[in-house]
Design a protein around this motif. Structure first.
Motif, PDB file in Angstrom:
ATOM      1  N   ALA A  29       0.831  -1.232  -0.085  1.00  0.00           N
ATOM      2  CA  ALA A  29       0.062   0.007  -0.079  1.00  0.00           C
ATOM      3  C   ALA A  29       0.802   1.052  -0.188  1.00  0.00           C
ATOM      4  CB  ALA A  29      -0.861  -0.003   1.301  1.00  0.00           C
ATOM      5  N   ALA A  31      -5.018  -5.839  -0.771  1.00  0.00           N
ATOM      6  CA  ALA A  31      -5.608  -4.436  -0.749  1.00  0.00           C
ATOM      7  C   ALA A  31      -7.158  -4.686   0.098  1.00  0.00           C
ATOM      8  CB  ALA A  31      -6.192  -3.839  -2.149  1.00  0.00           C
ATOM      9  N   LEU A  51      -9.101  -6.591  -6.272  1.00  0.00           N
ATOM     10  CA  LEU A  51      -7.666  -6.395  -6.584  1.00  0.00           C
ATOM     11  C   LEU A  51      -6.836  -7.523  -6.388  1.00  0.00           C
ATOM     12  CD1 LEU A  51      -7.052  -2.538  -5.463  1.00  0.00           C
ATOM     13  CD2 LEU A  51      -6.863  -3.396  -7.546  1.00  0.00           C
ATOM     14  N   PRO A  71      -1.176  -5.672  -5.734  1.00  0.00           N
ATOM     15  CA  PRO A  71      -1.569  -4.424  -6.125  1.00  0.00           C
ATOM     16  C   PRO A  71      -0.654  -3.363  -5.206  1.00  0.00           C
ATOM     17  CG  PRO A  71      -3.080  -5.314  -4.775  1.00  0.00           C
ATOM     18  CD  PRO A  71      -2.181  -6.329  -5.182  1.00  0.00           C
ATOM     19  N   HIS A  94      -2.198   1.415  -3.361  1.00  0.00           N
ATOM     20  CA  HIS A  94      -3.490   1.401  -2.885  1.00  0.00           C
ATOM     21  C   HIS A  94      -3.517   1.922  -1.518  1.00  0.00           C
ATOM     22  CE1 HIS A  94      -2.978  -2.351  -0.540  1.00  0.00           C
ATOM     23  NE2 HIS A  94      -2.062  -2.680  -1.672  1.00  0.00           N
TER      24      HIS A  94
END
Ligand SMILES: Nc1ncnc2c1ncn2[C@@H]1O[C@H](COP(=O)(O)OP(=O)(O)O)[C@@H](O)[C@H]1O
Ligand SMILES: O=COP(=O)(O)O
Ligand SMILES: [Mg+2]
Length: 556
Positions: free
Chosen positions: A459, A494, A499, A503, A506
Motif C-alpha cells: 500500500a 488490498a 484487486l 496491487p 492502494h
C-alpha cells in the motif's frame, strides 16, 4: 476420486488412547476420550513435558486464496504424514473448523482427499464442544452486562457505548445489527446490539494465546464490556464474570487429539479465522506438540499477509515460539485467478494468466524471506487440472526469484505425495534463519498499521476518518505495546477483494478499531470485512444430508 467424506469413512482408525500410548507413550489416564477417536489431553501430562527440548516448528501458509482455499490444512496433514513416512517423529497442529464456512462456501477444515484428519464429520461439526463452550462463555458476559443494566446499572453502563457483542457459530447476516430488550420492563432495557461469529470472539483469541486456566481467567477479566456514561471503562471483572466464563472453558482449554488417515496423531485446537481474527491454533497445542515431537507442522489461516503475519507478530511475539521454516502453498488455479481468469475458467490451461498472477506468489514469498527473514519453500499443491506446462512454468518462475517449488500430490496420494517436500523441510529447518517481527513493541500503533500496510500489502498508505484516528491516538497513549490484528479481505493484499495479484499504491482504509484488552492486541477492521459473515445464494448446507443410518453426505 471419492469425496472427502467417502475417503474419511473408508479409513481404518485406531482407538485414540491406544494410538497415543503406542506412538508417544501417553498413559491412558492422561487422556479423556470423547468416543473412540477423539480425546483431550491432561494438563498433568503437558506439565510433565516442560523440561524437554523443543522440536522444529514448520509454519504452513499460502498465497491469497480463491474462495475454496488453496490447501494449507491439506498440505499440513500431507506434510505431517510424509515426515512420519520418512522416519521422522512429527505432529501437526490444526485449528478447529467453524460451522459458518462448513454450511457456507468453503466447507470444513479437516483437510481433503487422502490428506485429512478423522473422524472428519465429528471434527467439522460439534467436535469436542469447544466452540459451543467459547460461544456460551462469550454470551454469558453479554447476559451479565444486560442483567446489570436491568437491575439498576450501578456501573452506569452507557447502552449506546457497549463494546461487547454476542456471538454464534454460524454465518447469519441478519444478526449483524439487532435491537433487543423489547417488550417492556420485564424484558430488560432496549438497546442496539449485534452478533459476531464465534471465531471472531475475543474469548477464542484469549483461549488460543494463554498457557493455562489461571492465565485464561485473568485475561478474561480484562475484557472490555463497554463505557459508563461518565466515560470510564467497564471490564468483565467489574461484573465478576471471569470466574464463570473460565469455568465454562474448563475442558475447551485442553487440547484435542485425533488422527490422520495414515494413523498419525494430530492436535486440533482453537479456531480463530485469519481474516477477522489472528488465525492461529492454540499456543497450548503448539507448545505441547513441540515437546512431544521432533517436527511440528502448523498452519495459519488464509494468505501469508494475514495468517502468517499474525502468527509471527501476535502468536510468536506473545509465546516466544519461532518458526524454523515456512511452507508457502501455491496453486496453479489461484495464480490464474490472480492473473484475471474468472472462477469458472480456472480448469483450462492459461500460461499467460499464470505468468501474470505469479506476482501474488512473488510478493508473499519475498515478504516471508525479506520481511520476516525466514527460510521458505513453495509447495505447489497439485490439482488434477494442472497441466505439465503450467507446473513447469510455475517451477521456473519460483526458481527465477531464488526459491524452490516442489510439486506436492498429497491430496491424491496422501503422505507419499509429499515426501519430497518432507525431505526439503528437514533440510530447510537448519537453513539460515533471521527471524524478525515486522515491527517492535514500542512503535506507535498508527505506525504499526502503516508498516503492515506498506511493507506487506504494497500500500501507499493508510487512511481513517478523524473519529478513528482520535481513537487510535487514545489507544496509543494507553496500550502502544499491543500488536495489531488486521481484519481485512483474504482475497487481496488490498481492502478491495477484486484487486488481485500484487496491487501497489492502494490505500488501506481503517473502518473501525476494537481494543482487545484480554487478548492484548488491537483489532483493526479494514474496508468492508464483516466479523459476522453471510451465507451465499446456494450454501453448502443445501447439499448436506443424513440417511436413516446416520450416514452424513455432502460435508467436504
Ligand atoms: N490438490 C487438491 N486437489 C483438489 N482439491 C483440493 C486439493 N487440495 C485441497 N483441496 C480441497 O480444497 C479445499 C480447501 O483445502 P484446505 O486444505 O481446507 O485449504 P486452506 O486450509 O488453505 O483453506 C478443501 O475442500 C480441500 O479438500
Ligand atoms: O482462517 C482461515 O483459515 P483457512 O485459510 O484454513 O480457511
Ligand atoms: Mg484451512
Amino acid at each position: 476420486m471419492l469425496s472427502d467424506i467417502e475417503i474419511a469413512r473408508q479409513a481404518t482408525l485406531r482407538p485414540i488412547v491406544e494410538l497415543a500410548q503406542d506412538r508417544f507413550g501417553i498413559a491412558p489416564e492422561h487422556l479423556d476420550p470423547y468416543g473412540h477417536y477423539k480425546a483431550k489431553l491432561s494438563f498433568d501430562y503437558i506439565q510433565s513435558l516442560q523440561d524437554r527440548p523443543d522440536g522444529k516448528l514448520i509454519l504452513v501458509t499460502a498465497i491469497s486464496p480463491t474462495p475454496a482455499g488453496e490447501g494449507k490444512t491439506t498440505t499440513t496433514v500431507g506434510l505431517g504424514d510424509a515426515l512420519n513416512r520418512i522416519g521422522k517423529k512429527a505432529l501437526i497442529c490444526l485449528r478447529e473448523p467453524s460451522l459458518g464456512p462448513c454450511f457456507g462456501i468453503k466447507g470444513g477444515a479437516a483437510g481433503g482427499g487422502r490428506a485429512q484428519v478423522v473422524p472428519m464429520e465429528d471434527i467439522n461439526l460439534h467436535f469436542t464442544g469447544d466452540f459451543h463452550a467459547i460461544g456460551v462463555a462469550h454470551n454469558l458476559l453479554s447476559a451479565l452486562a444486560d442483567n446489570h443494566i436491568h437491575h439498576g446499572n450501578a456501573l452506569d453502563l452507557d447502552v449506546r457505548q457497549m463494546a461487547w457483542k454476542r456471538v454464534i457459530d454460524m454465518n447469519d447476516r441478519n444478526l449483524r445489527q439487532i435491537v433487543e430488550g423489547l417488550g417492556g420492563r420485564v424484558n430488560g432495557v432496549p438497546r442496539e446490539d449485534g452478533f459476531d461469529i464465534v471465531v471472531a470472539s475475543e474469548v477464542m483469541a484469549i483461549l488460543c494465546l494463554v498457557d493455562d486456566l489461571g492465565e485464561l481467567k485473568r485475561q478474561l477479566g480484562k475484557v472490555l464490556v463497554g463505557h459508563s456514561r461518565g466515560g470510564g471503562k467497564v471490564f468483565a471483572r467489574d461484573l465478576k464474570a471471569q470466574g464463570a466464563m473460565a469455568a465454562l472453558l474448563k475442558d475447551a482449554i485442553r487440547p484435542n487429539l485425533v488422527q490422520t488417515l495414515e494413523n498419525n496423531l494430530a492436535f486440533v485446537h482453537g479456531g480463530p479465522f485469519a481474516n477477522i481474527a489472528h488465525g492461529c491454533n492454540t499456543a497450548i497445542a503448539t507448545k505441547t506438540a513441540l515437546k512431544m515431537a521432533d517436527y511440528v507442522v502448523t498452519e495459519a489461516g488464509f494468505g501469508a499477509d494475514l495468517g502468517a503475519e499474525k502468527f509471527i507478530d501476535i502468536k510468536c511475539r506473545k509465546t516466544g515460539l519461532r518458526p524454523d521454516a515456512v511452507v508457502l502453498v501455491a496453486t496453479v488455479r489461484a495464480l490464474k485467478m490472480h492473473g484475471g481468469v474468472p472462477k469458472d475458467a480456472l480448469q483450462e490451461e492459461n500460461l499467460a494468466a499464470l505468468e501474470t498472477g505469479f506476482a501474488n506468489l512473488e510478493r508473499h514469498f519475498r515478504n516471508i524471506r525479506e520481511q520476516f527473514g525466514l527460510p521458505c519453500v513453495v509447495a505447489i499443491n497439485h490439482f488434477v487440472s494442472d497441466t505439465e506446462a503450467e507446473i513447469r512454468l510455475l517451477t521456473e518462475k519460483v526458481a527465477a526469484i531464488g526459491g524452490k517449488a516442489l510439486v506436492c500430490r498429497h491430496w491424491a496420494e496422501g503422505g507419499a505425495g509429499a515426501e519430497t517436500l518432507a525431505r526439503e523441510v528437514v533440510n530447510l529447518v537448519s537453513a539460515p534463519n533471521q527471524f524478525r517481527f515486522l515491527y517492535e513493541d514500542d512503535l506507535p500503533l498508527w505506525e504499526k498499521i502503516k508498516t503492515i500496510a506498506t511493507r506487506l500489502y504494497g500500500a501507499a498508505g493508510v487512511s481513517a476518518d478523524s473519529k478513528v484516528r482520535r481513537q487510535i491516538e487514545a489507544l496509543d497513549r494507553e496500550c502502544r505495546h499491543f500488536p495489531i490484528c488486521m481484519a481485512k479481505t483474504q482475497y487481496s493484499f488490498a481492502c478491495d477483494p477484486e484487486l488481485r495479484g500484487a496491487p501497489t499504491g492502494h490505500t488501506v482504509t481503517i473502518r473501525e478499531v476494537r481494543p482487545a484488552y484480554g487478548a492484548e492486541f488491537i483489532v483493526v477492521i479494514c474496508g468492508n470485512i464483516m466479523t459476522m459473515p453471510g451465507l451465499p445464494k446456494s450454501p453448502a448446507a443445501e447439499r448436506i444430508d443424513i440417511d436413516e443410518n446416520g450416514q452424513i453426505s455432502g460435508l467436504f
